[in-house]
Design an enzyme around this catalytic site. Sequence first.
Site, short mmCIF file in Angstrom:
data_model
loop_
_atom_site.label_atom_id
_atom_site.label_comp_id
_atom_site.label_asym_id
_atom_site.label_seq_id
_atom_site.Cartn_x
_atom_site.Cartn_y
_atom_site.Cartn_z
N LYS A 224 -34.60 -64.44 -20.28
CA LYS A 224 -34.73 -64.38 -21.79
C LYS A 224 -35.31 -63.02 -22.09
CE LYS A 224 -36.68 -68.32 -21.72
NZ LYS A 224 -36.66 -68.93 -20.38
N THR A 225 -36.52 -62.70 -21.86
CA THR A 225 -37.25 -61.53 -22.16
C THR A 225 -36.56 -60.30 -22.18
OG1 THR A 225 -39.38 -62.54 -21.87
CG2 THR A 225 -39.48 -60.11 -22.02
N ASP B 88 -41.90 -64.81 -27.76
CA ASP B 88 -41.81 -65.72 -26.66
C ASP B 88 -42.30 -67.09 -26.81
OD1 ASP B 88 -40.79 -66.41 -24.14
OD2 ASP B 88 -42.50 -65.17 -23.20
N THR C 103 -38.73 -72.50 -23.79
CA THR C 103 -38.42 -73.49 -22.76
C THR C 103 -38.16 -74.97 -23.04
OG1 THR C 103 -40.55 -73.62 -21.99
CG2 THR C 103 -39.72 -71.98 -20.97
N ARG D 122 -36.44 -64.35 -11.37
CA ARG D 122 -37.99 -63.96 -11.24
C ARG D 122 -38.57 -64.26 -10.15
NH1 ARG D 122 -41.47 -66.35 -15.88
NH2 ARG D 122 -40.25 -64.88 -17.02
#
Length: 351
Positions: A71-72, A116, A165, A224
């Site tokens: 997402k980032t 975020d 999330t 990640r």
Amino acid sequence: MSEPLPESFDPALPQDEVELAVEGALRPASLAEFVGQHKVRGQLQLLLDAARIQQRPADHILLSGPPGLGKTTLAMIVAHESERPLRLSSGPAIQHAGDLAALLSSLVPGEVLFIDEIHRMARSAEEMLYLAMEDFRIDIMVGKGAGATSIPLDLAPFTLVGATTRSGMLPNPLRDRFGFTAHLEYYDPSELEEVIARSAVVLGIGLPPVARAEIARRSRGTPRIANRLLRRVRDYVIVHGGAGPGRGGQATESDVHAALDLYDVDAIGLDRLDRAVLDAVVRRFRGGPVGLNTLAVTVGEESETIESVVEPYLVRIGFLGRTPRGRIATAEAYAHLRVPEPGGALRIDDL
């Protein structure tokens, strides 16, 4: 394809600068480089192309999904492909309407604002954001009580990219103001192998296909985690293989097994805490049901960590089930722990 760190990468640089350079290089800079999420990439590309043709900021974007799926990185790509500056913030950092007002009033025209964990913003800030997203304006309250007055403040047009999330925790008025909403899905092993291959080039570590596949299998469908495990393999090869400073060397399948076994990551990606939770449900509570708080106390961890970090993966692979009475272990969990299952153990298809 991103370029690897050069052979002449200066080992005398401070380690934090080296890690920052590596971290930046690991993130893809464009949608074309971004691996996986094919549908979301196509939708984002259309949205950005339309905004570019019309010479306007892109519509506000909401990205939802589990942690670690990109997402980032996608927010950074939106700014890069829009040729706009990027401002980074987070929901927990915006606890008052004044915090948001200061942030929004400092934006330059066309800037991309990334928030975020946007669902963790204060409610007063969320309500201010409604007007800012829709009309590029906020109202500043001056004074208190009967003498308080509202002063309107015009904002520069901007694009908000929110990441969450837990999209269900966003109030409907906020969610409805996003022009595009995307949900990111877990990655297939083949997609993770692409991510690992790209990252290995950046880190300067050689990985045969069988080694890439092994890391992918243990990465829980999350890029990640795949990159984190690859770093640990690189460290193992540097220490045990004599690779030069700034380089990763050549890893074998046995190196991958040795490195990940050292860090307690098993063949399907379960770590120490995952196995502790599973072991508690199976052995201590005889398969359950067991309440979340009781389970958290048993393994010595916060209940929020169990619920948000451990459970989603165990439920997704069919090892745990959630029932109104508590958590239960399935027959597959017994098989993984090599514990004889009781006659009433549930199978995945029963859930």
